[in-house]
Design a protein around this motif. Structure first.
Motif, PDB file in Angstrom:
ATOM      1  N   UNK A  91     -60.075  47.521-141.973  1.00 48.04           N
ATOM      2  CA  UNK A  91     -59.258  46.587-141.060  1.00 48.04           C
ATOM      3  C   UNK A  91     -58.263  47.284-139.957  1.00 48.04           C
ATOM      4  N   UNK A  92     -58.578  47.240-138.860  1.00 51.50           N
ATOM      5  CA  UNK A  92     -57.630  47.803-137.861  1.00 51.50           C
ATOM      6  C   UNK A  92     -56.456  46.947-137.503  1.00 51.50           C
ATOM      7  N   UNK A  93     -55.315  47.362-137.616  1.00 49.67           N
ATOM      8  CA  UNK A  93     -53.875  46.691-137.460  1.00 49.67           C
ATOM      9  C   UNK A  93     -53.312  47.203-136.224  1.00 49.67           C
ATOM     10  N   UNK A  94     -53.114  46.361-135.232  1.00 45.24           N
ATOM     11  CA  UNK A  94     -52.507  46.694-134.100  1.00 45.24           C
ATOM     12  C   UNK A  94     -51.032  47.278-134.173  1.00 45.24           C
ATOM     13  N   UNK A  95     -50.448  48.338-133.491  1.00 41.89           N
ATOM     14  CA  UNK A  95     -49.214  48.641-133.483  1.00 41.89           C
ATOM     15  C   UNK A  95     -48.256  47.884-132.472  1.00 41.89           C
ATOM     16  N   UNK A  96     -48.177  46.792-132.776  1.00 35.16           N
ATOM     17  CA  UNK A  96     -47.131  45.487-131.939  1.00 35.16           C
ATOM     18  C   UNK A  96     -46.147  45.057-133.041  1.00 35.16           C
ATOM     19  N   UNK A  97     -44.998  45.168-132.518  1.00 40.91           N
ATOM     20  CA  UNK A  97     -43.766  44.767-133.396  1.00 40.91           C
ATOM     21  C   UNK A  97     -44.044  43.278-133.884  1.00 40.91           C
ATOM     22  N   UNK A  98     -44.295  42.198-132.813  1.00 41.78           N
ATOM     23  CA  UNK A  98     -44.460  41.033-133.115  1.00 41.78           C
ATOM     24  C   UNK A  98     -45.522  40.611-134.504  1.00 41.78           C
ATOM     25  N   UNK A 110     -48.194  41.234-119.646  1.00 42.62           N
ATOM     26  CA  UNK A 110     -48.690  42.508-119.959  1.00 42.62           C
ATOM     27  C   UNK A 110     -49.476  43.016-118.878  1.00 42.62           C
ATOM     28  N   UNK A 111     -50.667  41.960-118.968  1.00 44.95           N
ATOM     29  CA  UNK A 111     -51.676  42.202-117.922  1.00 44.95           C
ATOM     30  C   UNK A 111     -52.359  40.823-117.403  1.00 44.95           C
ATOM     31  N   UNK A 128     -55.896  45.052-128.510  1.00 47.69           N
ATOM     32  CA  UNK A 128     -55.319  46.336-128.462  1.00 47.69           C
ATOM     33  C   UNK A 128     -56.155  47.207-127.763  1.00 47.69           C
ATOM     34  N   UNK A 129     -55.827  47.774-126.540  1.00 49.07           N
ATOM     35  CA  UNK A 129     -56.940  48.540-125.710  1.00 49.07           C
ATOM     36  C   UNK A 129     -56.867  50.083-126.387  1.00 49.07           C
ATOM     37  N   UNK A 130     -56.216  50.419-127.535  1.00 53.48           N
ATOM     38  CA  UNK A 130     -56.252  51.484-128.166  1.00 53.48           C
ATOM     39  C   UNK A 130     -55.803  52.811-127.287  1.00 53.48           C
ATOM     40  N   UNK A 131     -55.112  52.360-126.387  1.00 51.97           N
ATOM     41  CA  UNK A 131     -54.305  53.593-125.372  1.00 51.97           C
ATOM     42  C   UNK A 131     -52.916  53.051-125.228  1.00 51.97           C
ATOM     43  N   UNK A 132     -52.201  52.386-126.444  1.00 52.74           N
ATOM     44  CA  UNK A 132     -50.947  52.079-126.376  1.00 52.74           C
ATOM     45  C   UNK A 132     -50.581  50.750-125.850  1.00 52.74           C
ATOM     46  N   UNK A 133     -51.434  50.074-125.298  1.00 55.23           N
ATOM     47  CA  UNK A 133     -51.141  48.742-124.772  1.00 55.23           C
ATOM     48  C   UNK A 133     -51.798  47.443-125.632  1.00 55.23           C
ATOM     49  N   UNK A 134     -50.728  46.632-126.060  1.00 53.90           N
ATOM     50  CA  UNK A 134     -51.233  45.371-126.878  1.00 53.90           C
ATOM     51  C   UNK A 134     -50.737  44.185-126.321  1.00 53.90           C
ATOM     52  N   UNK A 135     -51.397  43.046-126.508  1.00 50.73           N
ATOM     53  CA  UNK A 135     -50.824  41.961-125.659  1.00 50.73           C
ATOM     54  C   UNK A 135     -51.358  40.718-126.355  1.00 50.73           C
ATOM     55  N   UNK A 136     -50.853  39.554-126.116  1.00 53.73           N
ATOM     56  CA  UNK A 136     -51.087  38.323-126.615  1.00 53.73           C
ATOM     57  C   UNK A 136     -51.729  37.231-125.705  1.00 53.73           C
ATOM     58  N   UNK A 137     -52.787  36.559-126.021  1.00 52.99           N
ATOM     59  CA  UNK A 137     -53.280  35.673-124.982  1.00 52.99           C
ATOM     60  C   UNK A 137     -53.452  34.170-125.471  1.00 52.99           C
ATOM     61  N   UNK A 138     -53.455  33.183-124.987  1.00 49.64           N
ATOM     62  CA  UNK A 138     -53.745  31.935-125.427  1.00 49.64           C
ATOM     63  C   UNK A 138     -55.325  31.874-125.654  1.00 49.64           C
TER      64      UNK A 138
END
Length: 270
Positions: free
Chosen positions: A26-33, A69-70, A96-106
Motif C-alpha cells: 500500500x503506497x502512503x503519500x509523503x504528506x505531513x497532514x 495546490x492545483x 499524489x502525482x508521484x513527482x513531489x505534489x500531494x493535495x486534498x480534494x472534497x
C-alpha cells in the motif's frame, strides 16, 4: 560448511524475493497532514473523475489549510489514495502525482470511475467463491489483465516465473470464465479470462460487450451532466494552528526586541 551457508542464504533471498513480489503493498503519500492523521484515514486507491461546481475542482494543502495546490477542469481522472473526514463531516481525498505534489480534494466533487470493485458489487450474486491459478503453459506468454469483464481497458503482462492466482469466478454471457486477480506483479484488483488469457478485446468479444457491464463513459457523462449549485467546500482553518502561529510570532518579536535592547546597551557601555 561455508559453501552450504552460501547456498542456504541464496535460497532464502530467492524465497524473500518471491514473497515481496506477491505482497500487497500500500503506497502512503509523503504528506505531513496525512502522517499526522494516518490512523483516521481510510485506504481507497481508486480512480475518480473531477466534477465540481463552476466546472472546476480545487485541491488544497490539507483539509485544515485553505492553501490552493492545483485547479482542474471537470472530467480529469485522479487517483485518490486515502480519505479523511473533517469535523464538519466533509470527506476529503488525498492524491499524489508521484513527482513531489500531494493535495486534498472534497470527495463531494469526485465521481467514482467504474472499476473491478464496482463490478464485483454489481455482479456479486453471479460471482462464485472458487479459486485457482492459470495453467503453467502460459509461462512466457503475454496475458491480458482486465479492468473488469467487459471493459475495453486491459494491461498486457508477460508471465515470467509464475502464473497469476485468482479468487472468484464470473461467467459472462458468452460462457467464458473470468477470474479476479487480487495482486500480480504490482497490478492490483484485475480480471483474467481463464479460457482465453492471451486474447484481446476483439478476440474475446467480436460483437462487443456492452450488455455485460456499465460502460465507463456513460457513467462519467451522466455524472458530469449533473449540475451542482451548492456553495464550494473549502478547508476550515484549524484555529489551534492559528493560535500557535500567533504565539510563535509574538515570541519571535519579543526575542528580537530583547536582543536589540541588549545590543543597544552593549554599544552604550564605555
Amino acid at each position: 560448511m561455508k559453501k552450504i551457508v552460501c547456498i542456504l542464504a541464496g535460497m532464502l533471498c530467492c524465497l524473500l524475493g518471491s514473497i515481496s513480489v506477491k505482497a500487497d503493498v500500500i503506497w502512503e503519500p509523503d504528506d505531513s497532514f496525512y502522517w499526522e492523521h494516518a490512523e483516521e484515514c481510510t485506504h481507497v486507491e481508486r480512480m475518480y473523475t473531477t466534477n465540481g461546481p463552476d466546472n472546476q475542482v480545487i485541491s488544497y494543502k490539507s483539509p485544515e489549510l485553505p492553501q490552493e495546490v492545483e485547479t482542474w477542469e471537470n472530467g480529469v481522472r485522479v487517483q485518490i489514495l486515502f480519505t479523511y473526514e473533517d469535523s464538519r463531516g466533509n470527506l476529503w481525498g488525498i492524491y499524489d502525482d508521484y513527482q513531489g505534489t500531494t493535495g486534498w480534494v472534497p470527495m463531494e466533487y469526485m465521481e467514482l470511475v467504474y472499476d473491478s470493485i464496482a463490478f464485483r458489487e454489481e455482479y456479486k450474486a453471479q460471482i462464485t467463491g472458487d479459486a485457482g491459478e492459470l495453467d503453467e503453459k502460459y509461462v512466457g506468454e503475454t496475458i491480458c489483465l482486465w479492468k473488469y469483464p467487459g471493459s475495453e481497458e486491459y494491461t498486457p503482462m508477460e508471465v515470467s516465473d509464475y502464473t497469476p492466482e485468482y479468487r472468484g469466478i464470473y461467467v459472462d454471457g458468452n460462457g467464458k470464465r473470468w477470474g479476479c486477480v487480487g495482486y500480480y506483479f504490482g497490478i492490483r484488483d484485475t480480471w483474467v479470462c481463464i479460457d482465453e488469457p492471451t486474447a484481446d478485446f476483439e478476440q474475446i468479444f467480436p460483437e462487443g460487450a456492452a450488455d455485460m457491464a456499465v460502460v465507463d463513459q456513460e457513467i462519467e457523462d451522466k455524472a458530469l451532466s449533473e449540475s451542482q449549485s451548492t456553495e464550494r467546500i473549502v478547508p476550515e482553518l484549524n484555529r489551534n494552528l492559528v493560535i500557535i502561529a500567533g504565539i510563535l510570532v509574538i515570541l519571535v518579536v519579543a526575542a528580537t526586541a530583547v536582543l536589540l535592547v541588549k545590543l543597544k546597551r552593549g554599544k552604550n557601555k564605555p
